[in-house]
Scaffold this motif. Structure first.
Motif, PDB file in Angstrom:
ATOM      1  N   ARG A 126      36.743  50.164  34.818  1.00 41.59           N
ATOM      2  CA  ARG A 126      37.755  50.842  35.645  1.00 41.59           C
ATOM      3  C   ARG A 126      37.180  52.134  36.217  1.00 41.59           C
ATOM      4  O   ARG A 126      37.315  52.410  37.415  1.00 41.59           O
ATOM      5  N   PHE A 127      36.551  52.923  35.353  1.00 38.62           N
ATOM      6  CA  PHE A 127      36.028  54.205  35.810  1.00 38.62           C
ATOM      7  C   PHE A 127      34.951  53.992  36.883  1.00 38.62           C
ATOM      8  O   PHE A 127      34.920  54.685  37.900  1.00 38.62           O
ATOM      9  N   ALA A 128      34.052  53.025  36.647  1.00 34.57           N
ATOM     10  CA  ALA A 128      32.985  52.762  37.612  1.00 34.57           C
ATOM     11  C   ALA A 128      33.553  52.279  38.941  1.00 34.57           C
ATOM     12  O   ALA A 128      33.056  52.642  40.015  1.00 34.57           O
ATOM     13  N   SER A 200      45.191  59.668  36.210  1.00 38.40           N
ATOM     14  CA  SER A 200      45.189  58.231  36.477  1.00 38.40           C
ATOM     15  C   SER A 200      46.177  57.869  37.573  1.00 38.40           C
ATOM     16  O   SER A 200      47.307  58.373  37.593  1.00 38.40           O
ATOM     17  N   PRO A 201      45.774  56.981  38.490  1.00 34.10           N
ATOM     18  CA  PRO A 201      46.707  56.529  39.528  1.00 34.10           C
ATOM     19  C   PRO A 201      47.782  55.597  38.981  1.00 34.10           C
ATOM     20  O   PRO A 201      48.780  55.344  39.648  1.00 34.10           O
ATOM     21  N   GLN A 202      47.568  55.051  37.771  1.00 32.87           N
ATOM     22  CA  GLN A 202      48.564  54.190  37.130  1.00 32.87           C
ATOM     23  C   GLN A 202      48.911  54.752  35.750  1.00 32.87           C
ATOM     24  O   GLN A 202      48.101  55.455  35.140  1.00 32.87           O
ATOM     25  N   ALA A 207      46.337  50.800  32.125  1.00 31.58           N
ATOM     26  CA  ALA A 207      44.932  51.210  32.232  1.00 31.58           C
ATOM     27  C   ALA A 207      43.962  50.062  32.056  1.00 31.58           C
ATOM     28  O   ALA A 207      42.865  50.073  32.628  1.00 31.58           O
ATOM     29  N   PHE A 208      44.336  49.065  31.271  1.00 29.57           N
ATOM     30  CA  PHE A 208      43.387  48.021  30.905  1.00 29.57           C
ATOM     31  C   PHE A 208      43.401  46.817  31.842  1.00 29.57           C
ATOM     32  O   PHE A 208      42.794  45.805  31.532  1.00 29.57           O
ATOM     33  N   HIS A 209      44.084  46.872  32.958  1.00 25.62           N
ATOM     34  CA  HIS A 209      44.022  45.748  33.881  1.00 25.62           C
ATOM     35  C   HIS A 209      43.946  46.232  35.319  1.00 25.62           C
ATOM     36  O   HIS A 209      44.472  47.282  35.678  1.00 25.62           O
ATOM     37  N   SER A 210      43.250  45.462  36.121  1.00 21.38           N
ATOM     38  CA  SER A 210      43.057  45.810  37.518  1.00 21.38           C
ATOM     39  C   SER A 210      44.385  45.747  38.273  1.00 21.38           C
ATOM     40  O   SER A 210      45.166  44.812  38.078  1.00 21.38           O
ATOM     41  N   PRO A 211      44.630  46.714  39.165  1.00 22.01           N
ATOM     42  CA  PRO A 211      45.839  46.631  39.991  1.00 22.01           C
ATOM     43  C   PRO A 211      45.727  45.583  41.084  1.00 22.01           C
ATOM     44  O   PRO A 211      46.711  45.278  41.755  1.00 22.01           O
ATOM     45  N   VAL A 231      51.407  43.036  38.929  1.00 25.17           N
ATOM     46  CA  VAL A 231      50.113  42.921  39.611  1.00 25.17           C
ATOM     47  C   VAL A 231      49.831  41.441  39.838  1.00 25.17           C
ATOM     48  O   VAL A 231      50.541  40.576  39.305  1.00 25.17           O
ATOM     49  N   ALA A 232      48.787  41.141  40.608  1.00 26.81           N
ATOM     50  CA  ALA A 232      48.410  39.752  40.845  1.00 26.81           C
ATOM     51  C   ALA A 232      47.777  39.174  39.590  1.00 26.81           C
ATOM     52  O   ALA A 232      46.765  39.678  39.102  1.00 26.81           O
ATOM     53  N   VAL A 233      48.377  38.120  39.041  1.00 25.79           N
ATOM     54  CA  VAL A 233      47.892  37.452  37.836  1.00 25.79           C
ATOM     55  C   VAL A 233      47.619  35.992  38.160  1.00 25.79           C
ATOM     56  O   VAL A 233      48.469  35.311  38.739  1.00 25.79           O
ATOM     57  N   GLU A 234      46.426  35.537  37.785  1.00 26.84           N
ATOM     58  CA  GLU A 234      46.062  34.133  37.953  1.00 26.84           C
ATOM     59  C   GLU A 234      45.664  33.572  36.585  1.00 26.84           C
ATOM     60  O   GLU A 234      44.736  34.076  35.953  1.00 26.84           O
ATOM     61  N   PHE A 235      46.374  32.552  36.125  1.00 26.62           N
ATOM     62  CA  PHE A 235      46.030  31.927  34.852  1.00 26.62           C
ATOM     63  C   PHE A 235      44.894  30.929  35.078  1.00 26.62           C
ATOM     64  O   PHE A 235      44.926  30.131  36.013  1.00 26.62           O
TER      65      PHE A 235
END
Length: 434
Positions: A126-128, A200-202, A207-211, A231-235
């Motif tokens: 996330r930070f990178a 943090s923007p969120q 914190a542990f998942h991409s927006p 958020v967008a989730v794809e199984f």
């Protein structure tokens, strides 16, 4: 080579349960023609070298031994249960984030990537991503922990409830969650500051998942019902549907009777003390008409410190491609990868979930009708025996496990991660929103 060829960085927390699925993802990206680097601990350099990826190992981040965490993180010594879980999250996953980010930024400066695909527990990714403004995809190798107001907060292993009382309970839990996680929030804010990032923007809960994109292992049938995701989730099903790969057959494999049902007992690969689950399972089933195949979770320590019953066979690791087609039930500590592997083969489960995400996984398996939740990580032999008898006498558990297995087998998880990630990258390159 595809016209949309990309340079991909894959960040993996150096734990066995995280490495196997992300190794499958790395291989899928390579097979699709992309350039792949993997950032992980030195213990797994050879594993990713074998895929053909370039490996970047933890350097500024503490390169720990997953089997002796207190050697690197002394505050974890002597902790058990919920206190251990919270301390692990704080010290292993959060307080290493800035150093992980620094390692990744050094790799980016040497060779910029187009896309970073990360184990969802790799906060350094996330930070990178924030520093480089490059797309970030999270791959959740544990059940999704994305909060929504309509459900209890993740991690409580509580089934959704209806009615005014149930909703009041959930509101109360959401209200106290910031208090319970205060130390984690403070650690996260400190790591952002150490990484030269602003607030943090969120919210911390996200914190542990991409927006932008979360590729979730599993299927919707193993998730609590909800109206939607924030958020967008794809199984993507299971990334390693047969579990451990390339494990040699133990010398006793041909001696396992073909006319007896097999019960597999596994302590997983983290917190593998055999007294917790293997010993009581031996006591419970040692006189039953089954063959017990037990895995200690450590290839280098395939034996046990106590005698095994005559109907038991013990090894460190075992290839699930051989074992699970012959297995009638799995007794497990609830590791997500092992649970998905069992269900992929239609094997019902008895789950002894003690800490981390394991109680949540046990609750989901029971809710889905594919197994029994023992509600403890250290069950008594009598509880295991009762659960096995119930599982054996009620065909509904296997029928439900087989249904879930059919749904899991519809997926080609690693390939789907590549497809979803490249679609996101293409959208970013074209300037369109996902």
């Amino acid at each position: 080579m595809p016209s949309h060829m990309a340079d991909v960085m894959i960040a993996v927390m150096p734990f066995a349960g995280h490495v196997a699925p992300l190794a499958a993802v790395a291989k899928a990206f390579l097979e699709d023609g992309h350039a792949v680097r993997v950032y992980t601990g030195s213990a797994y350099r050879d594993r990713f070298d074998a895929t053909g990826a370039d490996v970047v190992t933890w350097s500024r981040a503490p390169d720990f031994d997953e089997y002796d965490l207190p050697a690197t993180f002394p505050t974890l010594r002597g902790r058990k249960g919920p206190m251990q879980a919270l301390a692990n999250v704080e010290h292993v996953f959060i307080r290493t984030a800035a150093a992980q980010g620094d390692d990744l930024l050094a790799a980016y400066q040497e060779r910029p990537w187009d896309l970073i695909v990360a184990d969802a527990l790799s906060l350094g990714a996330r930070f990178a991503s924030e520093h480089t403004v490059t797309p970030w995809v999270t791959v959740s190798v544990v059940p999704l922990a994305i909060p929504t107001p309509e459900l209890p907060p993740p991690g409580f292993a509580i089934r959704p409830a209806g009615g005014p009382l149930g909703h009041a309970r959930d509101r109360l839990l959401h209200a106290i969650l910031p208090i319970a996680t205060r130390r984690l929030r403070e650690a996260y804010d400190a790591q952002r500051a150490a990484s030269r990032l602003g607030p943090s923007p969120q919210p911390f809960e996200h914190a542990f998942h991409s927006p932008e994109l979360v590729c979730a292992t599993g299927i919707p049938e193993l998730e609590w019902p909800r109206s939607g995701w924030p958020v967008a989730v794809e199984f993507v099903g299971s990334l390693t549907p047969t579990g451990v790969v390339d494990a040699a057959s133990p010398p006793w494999w041909d001696d396992v009777p073909a006319d007896r049902p097999i019960v597999h007992v596994t302590q997983g690969t983290l917190n593998v003390h055999p007294d917790d689950l293997i010993r009581p399972a031996f006591t419970a089933l040692g006189r039953q008409p089954v063959s017990i195949v037990a895995a200690t979770g450590r290839a280098e320590t395939p034996g046990l410190p106590f005698p095994s019953p005559p109907n038991a066979f013990v090894t460190g690791l075992i290839d699930y491609a051989r074992l699970l087609p012959r297995t009638t039930a799995m007794i497990t500590n609830g590791g997500w990868g092992g649970v998905l592997a069992a269900l992929s083969h239609g094997v019902p489960l008895i789950v002894a979930g003690g800490d981390f995400d394991k109680p949540e996984i046990a609750a989901r398996v029971a809710w889905a009708g594919a197994g029994i939740d023992l509600r403890t990580g250290t069950p008594k032999p009598r509880a295991i025996l009762r659960a096995w008898r119930r599982l054996s006498s009620d065909p509904g558990y296997r029928e439900r496990a087989e249904h879930l297995g059919r749904e899991l087998r519809r997926h080609d998880g690693p390939r789907e991660v590549v497809e979803h990630a490249m679609r996101l990258l293409d959208d970013r390159r074209s300037g369109s929103a996902r």
